[in-house]
Write a protein that holds these residues in place. Structure first.
Motif, PDB file in Angstrom:
ATOM      1  N   TYR A  88       0.909  -1.222   0.025  1.00 24.32           N
ATOM      2  CA  TYR A  88      -0.067  -0.096  -0.060  1.00 24.32           C
ATOM      3  C   TYR A  88       0.758   1.229  -0.133  1.00 24.32           C
ATOM      4  CZ  TYR A  88      -3.215   3.507   1.573  1.00 24.32           C
ATOM      5  OH  TYR A  88      -3.916   4.806   1.716  1.00 24.32           O
ATOM      6  N   LEU A  89       1.975   1.252   0.674  1.00 18.43           N
ATOM      7  CA  LEU A  89       2.829   2.334   0.838  1.00 18.43           C
ATOM      8  C   LEU A  89       3.356   2.651  -0.501  1.00 18.43           C
ATOM      9  CD1 LEU A  89       4.927   2.550   3.909  1.00 18.43           C
ATOM     10  CD2 LEU A  89       2.928   4.043   3.571  1.00 18.43           C
ATOM     11  N   VAL A  90       3.982   1.432  -1.212  1.00 17.52           N
ATOM     12  CA  VAL A  90       4.698   1.701  -2.402  1.00 17.52           C
ATOM     13  C   VAL A  90       3.854   2.319  -3.488  1.00 17.52           C
ATOM     14  CG1 VAL A  90       5.406   0.634  -4.525  1.00 17.52           C
ATOM     15  CG2 VAL A  90       6.301  -0.032  -2.313  1.00 17.52           C
ATOM     16  N   LEU A  91       2.369   1.815  -3.596  1.00 17.63           N
ATOM     17  CA  LEU A  91       1.460   2.416  -4.408  1.00 17.63           C
ATOM     18  C   LEU A  91       1.121   3.934  -4.091  1.00 17.63           C
ATOM     19  CD1 LEU A  91      -0.940  -0.433  -5.327  1.00 17.63           C
ATOM     20  CD2 LEU A  91       0.808   0.354  -6.761  1.00 17.63           C
ATOM     21  N   SER A  92       0.630   4.166  -2.868  1.00 13.88           N
ATOM     22  CA  SER A  92       0.138   5.453  -2.309  1.00 13.88           C
ATOM     23  C   SER A  92       1.253   6.555  -2.361  1.00 13.88           C
ATOM     24  CB  SER A  92      -0.522   5.357  -0.942  1.00 13.88           C
ATOM     25  OG  SER A  92       0.607   5.045  -0.065  1.00 13.88           O
ATOM     26  N   THR A  93       2.458   6.185  -2.026  1.00 10.86           N
ATOM     27  CA  THR A  93       3.492   7.421  -2.326  1.00 10.86           C
ATOM     28  C   THR A  93       3.847   7.536  -3.433  1.00 10.86           C
ATOM     29  OG1 THR A  93       5.094   5.584  -1.753  1.00 10.86           O
ATOM     30  CG2 THR A  93       4.186   6.759   0.099  1.00 10.86           C
ATOM     31  N   ALA A  94       3.664   6.496  -4.644  1.00 10.21           N
ATOM     32  CA  ALA A  94       4.304   6.761  -5.931  1.00 10.21           C
ATOM     33  C   ALA A  94       3.335   7.570  -6.681  1.00 10.21           C
ATOM     34  CB  ALA A  94       4.460   5.536  -6.453  1.00 10.21           C
ATOM     35  N   ARG A  95       2.055   7.645  -6.085  1.00 11.96           N
ATOM     36  CA  ARG A  95       1.123   8.132  -7.002  1.00 11.96           C
ATOM     37  C   ARG A  95       0.882   9.755  -6.365  1.00 11.96           C
ATOM     38  NH1 ARG A  95      -3.737   3.762  -5.369  1.00 11.96           N
ATOM     39  NH2 ARG A  95      -3.291   2.414  -7.349  1.00 11.96           N
ATOM     40  N   SER A  96       1.476  10.022  -5.119  1.00 16.18           N
ATOM     41  CA  SER A  96       1.535  11.240  -4.694  1.00 16.18           C
ATOM     42  C   SER A  96       2.670  11.914  -4.967  1.00 16.18           C
ATOM     43  CB  SER A  96       0.980  11.282  -3.183  1.00 16.18           C
ATOM     44  OG  SER A  96       2.006  10.476  -2.301  1.00 16.18           O
ATOM     45  N   ALA A  97       3.657  11.131  -5.753  1.00 14.22           N
ATOM     46  CA  ALA A  97       5.225  11.831  -5.826  1.00 14.22           C
ATOM     47  C   ALA A  97       6.088  11.834  -4.750  1.00 14.22           C
ATOM     48  CB  ALA A  97       5.164  13.074  -6.713  1.00 14.22           C
ATOM     49  N   GLN A  98       5.608  11.051  -3.549  1.00 13.59           N
ATOM     50  CA  GLN A  98       6.586  11.029  -2.600  1.00 13.59           C
ATOM     51  C   GLN A  98       7.611   9.994  -2.544  1.00 13.59           C
ATOM     52  OE1 GLN A  98       3.218  10.418   0.284  1.00 13.59           O
ATOM     53  NE2 GLN A  98       3.920  12.253   1.348  1.00 13.59           N
ATOM     54  N   THR A  99       8.466  10.362  -3.588  1.00 12.74           N
ATOM     55  CA  THR A  99       9.498   9.034  -3.949  1.00 12.74           C
ATOM     56  C   THR A  99      10.247   8.835  -3.006  1.00 12.74           C
ATOM     57  OG1 THR A  99       9.179  10.239  -6.116  1.00 12.74           O
ATOM     58  CG2 THR A  99      10.760   8.430  -6.147  1.00 12.74           C
ATOM     59  N   ASP A 100      10.827   9.391  -2.203  1.00 10.69           N
ATOM     60  CA  ASP A 100      11.574   9.054  -0.986  1.00 10.69           C
ATOM     61  C   ASP A 100      10.876   8.177  -0.100  1.00 10.69           C
ATOM     62  OD1 ASP A 100       9.660  10.980  -0.126  1.00 10.69           O
ATOM     63  OD2 ASP A 100      11.199  11.850   1.252  1.00 10.69           O
ATOM     64  N   ARG A 101       9.718   7.947   0.104  1.00  3.34           N
ATOM     65  CA  ARG A 101       9.089   7.267   0.569  1.00  3.34           C
ATOM     66  C   ARG A 101       8.842   5.939   0.099  1.00  3.34           C
ATOM     67  NH1 ARG A 101       3.653   9.371   3.314  1.00  3.34           N
ATOM     68  NH2 ARG A 101       3.922   7.658   4.532  1.00  3.34           N
ATOM     69  N   THR A 102       8.537   5.806  -1.312  1.00  4.88           N
ATOM     70  CA  THR A 102       8.390   4.959  -2.113  1.00  4.88           C
ATOM     71  C   THR A 102       9.552   3.997  -1.915  1.00  4.88           C
ATOM     72  OG1 THR A 102       7.004   6.103  -3.598  1.00  4.88           O
ATOM     73  CG2 THR A 102       7.740   3.911  -4.409  1.00  4.88           C
ATOM     74  N   PHE A 103      10.741   4.778  -2.072  1.00  7.51           N
ATOM     75  CA  PHE A 103      12.051   4.244  -2.164  1.00  7.51           C
ATOM     76  C   PHE A 103      12.343   3.574  -0.757  1.00  7.51           C
ATOM     77  CE2 PHE A 103      13.093   5.771  -5.990  1.00  7.51           C
ATOM     78  CZ  PHE A 103      14.309   5.518  -6.627  1.00  7.51           C
TER      79      PHE A 103
END
Length: 245
Positions: free
Chosen positions: A199-214
């Motif tokens: 869920y974190l990968v998808l939600s943060t990628a959609r909101s351009a929070q790439t550091d949290r995606t990484f």
């Protein structure tokens, strides 16, 4: 020198990553420092625990079904001939294609992640157990039967110990797959309650929070490596104990 080479490669990768991150905006490529700072988010720890539970639950279910199936196949060759092709068929179907059906059957939530992890772990464990239980010499089997050993005694005292190296090899593959399966299930079925790595990968990628995606991707990698390390430790302990006895 050989031990230093991986460290040098990692240092070179981090230096290249840092250099590239200075040329691009953080939303496109965050630097290593930004990713480490994102790892301090308490939500990441909660997500890691959720995914860990799903992966381990799926692995446990797959272990019971697959190793039980391997024992049944060893007992009955007809059963193996009848069912093994369908186990192979299940392995060839991409889990991402099955996951939406799991949502239909199980609803949204962690159950889909658990089922997805169990499905991808099943075949490697079944194959490892099946091969391992048959990895005994005919002379050993004949000797046990000559002394009047029952099938259960033959299984416990001869076939199961012989199968341990194969089973651990299957687990080395399965633990990484369990994390992958759990995250795929979370991609399609997680509603963020509780929060998970998928869920974190998808939600943060959609909101351009790439550091949290990484940071979520890094956490999933650490999880898979930790489970692999635990299996290797258990393997060395069990096989050493078997040799000593």
């Amino acid at each position: 020198m050989k031990r230093a080479l991986p460290l040098l490669a990692a240092a070179g990768f981090l230096a290249l990553w840092f250099a590239l991150s200075t040329r691009y905006p953080p939303a496109l490529l965050p630097g290593p420092i930004e990713v480490l700072q994102a790892c301090a988010d308490p939500k990441l720890a909660t997500a890691l625990w959720t995914t860990t539970r799903s992966a381990l639950a799926g692995l446990a279910i797959a272990s019971v079904v697959a190793l039980g199936g391997a024992v049944a196949f060893q007992k009955s060759q007809w059963l193996e001939l009848a069912l093994y092709p369908y186990a192979l068929l299940l392995q060839t179907v991409p889990i991402i294609a099955i996951a939406p059906l799991l949502v239909v059957w199980l609803g949204y939530g962690s159950a889909v992640a658990v089922a997805s992890a169990a499905i991808v772990c099943f075949f490697p464990l079944l194959t490892a157990g099946n091969v391992g239980l048959r990895d005994v010499s005919a002379s050993q089997v004949e000797l046990m039967r000559l002394y009047g050993a029952s099938w259960g005694q033959e299984l416990v005292k001869l076939r199961l110990p012989a199968a341990l190296p194969h089973v651990f090899a299957g687990y080395r593959n399965a633990v990484g797959l369990s994390v992958i399966g759990a995250i795929v299930g979370e991609f399609v079925a997680s509603n963020g309650m509780p929060v998970s790595l998928g869920y974190l990968v998808l939600s943060t990628a959609r909101s351009a929070q790439t550091d949290r995606t990484f940071s979520a991707i890094l956490a999933s990698t650490v999880l898979a490596l930790s489970l692999f390390g635990a299996v290797r430790l258990a393997e060395r302990t069990m096989l050493r104990w078997r040799e000593e006895t």
